[in-house]
Scaffold this motif. Structure first.
Motif, PDB file in Angstrom:
ATOM      1  N   VAL A  50      -0.173  -0.157  -1.557  1.00  0.00           N
ATOM      2  CA  VAL A  50       0.829   1.419  -1.240  1.00  0.00           C
ATOM      3  C   VAL A  50       0.950   1.246   0.408  1.00  0.00           C
ATOM      4  N   ILE A  63       5.702   6.671  -3.126  1.00  0.00           N
ATOM      5  CA  ILE A  63       5.097   5.798  -2.303  1.00  0.00           C
ATOM      6  C   ILE A  63       5.437   4.782  -3.023  1.00  0.00           C
ATOM      7  N   GLY A  65       3.732   0.886  -4.167  1.00  0.00           N
ATOM      8  CA  GLY A  65       2.612   0.381  -5.147  1.00  0.00           C
ATOM      9  C   GLY A  65       2.793  -1.033  -5.654  1.00  0.00           C
TER      10      GLY A  65
END
Length: 284
Positions: A50, A63, A65
């Motif tokens: 991440v 987020i 990833g």
């Protein structure tokens, strides 16, 4: 000054959440999201790399990833995939990213072994993920001047920071132009943020500093950091007057670490300027 002494292998993606008044950043190589608030340090470990985030609500971050952009609830730790990201390229990972003034989220990708031209820069906006630029080696310096209208980004290996005009919805509209060419100085652009006056604060990998440039790309000044590999700055604090800077230990040998033992720590520079609030990511 040290903001947080935890040593990251590859610190990146600092984000000040304006509602929570909480600082977040990543240790990319160790697959961690780290945080520091009034209650002290926290961290979350993920099953994948991440690297960058934007804030969606009080408790939810977007987020980036390896396999997707996902929503992460900071209180329940629930994860929800928002959209897939380069699932056909398992040798790639995300790197620099930031929310834009329209509520979109820009994210760059690159090869884990830093292969030339293997990455790209994408924008997620209201349910759509669109590739903006391809052939990117190490995407960095994604940032936005006050009022929108333009975006900046860099491919670190080129030693250039680019500028591209945006349309009313925040999509690139025109051919990117060179904003900074650092080749003659031997500097490599890493992460960047733009303050409330339009000044770019740019971390320069290998230079132990963050450098400031005006709206025309003129050098203003540099502030030294006790780590050679500065990676990304972000403005933080209730008045946005603290410049938080991440750094890295990656690839430093024993002699280099002895000379710069704070490499990988997260630093803070007080009173350098006043920042903009980080923009909220609009999901739908």
């Amino acid at each position: 000054m040290i903001f947080d002494p935890r040593l990251c292998e590859l610190g990146e993606g600092p984000l000040w959440h304006p509602i929570r008044e909480q600082m977040f950043w990543f240790d990319i190589n160790n697959q961690k999201l780290l945080s520091q608030d009034r209650d002290g340090p926290r961290e979350w470990r993920f099953p994948e790399i991440v690297s960058a985030a934007g804030w969606v609500s009080d408790d939810v971050l977007l987020i980036a990833g390896e396999r997707d952009l996902f929503l992460f609830d900071l209180e329940t730790e629930e994860v929800e995939t928002l959209c897939l990201l380069e699932q056909d390229k398992p040798k790639n990972r995300p790197n620099d990213g930031r929310a834009d003034p329209n509520g979109g989220f820009w994210i760059g990708t690159m090869a884990k072994d830093e292969a030339i031209g293997a990455g790209a820069i994408y924008r997620y906006y209201r349910g759509e993920l669109r590739k903006l630029f391809s052939g990117i080696s190490i995407p960095n310096a994604i940032c936005f001047p006050p009022g929108g209208g333009f975006a900046h980004y860099a491919d670190t290996v080129t030693q250039k920071v680019m500028k591209v005009r945006l349309d009313a919805e925040g999509w690139p509209n025109g051919t990117p132009e060179v904003f900074l060419d650092l080749a003659s100085e031997g500097h490599y652009p890493d992460g960047a943020v733009i303050d409330a006056n339009g000044v770019m604060w740019l971390a320069q990998w290998g230079a132990s500093r963050v450098a400031a440039y005006d709206t025309q790309g003129n050098f203003l000044r540099a502030i030294g950091v006790d780590a050679p590999q500065t990676t990304c700055p972000a403005f933080a604090g209730p008045q946005l007057s603290a410049l938080v800077v991440t750094s890295a230990r990656k690839n430093l040998d024993a002699a280099a670490l002895q000379a710069a033992p704070l490499s990988g720590a997260t630093f803070v520079i007080e009173g350098a300027s006043r920042g903009q609030y980080e923009h909220q990511v609009i999901i739908g």
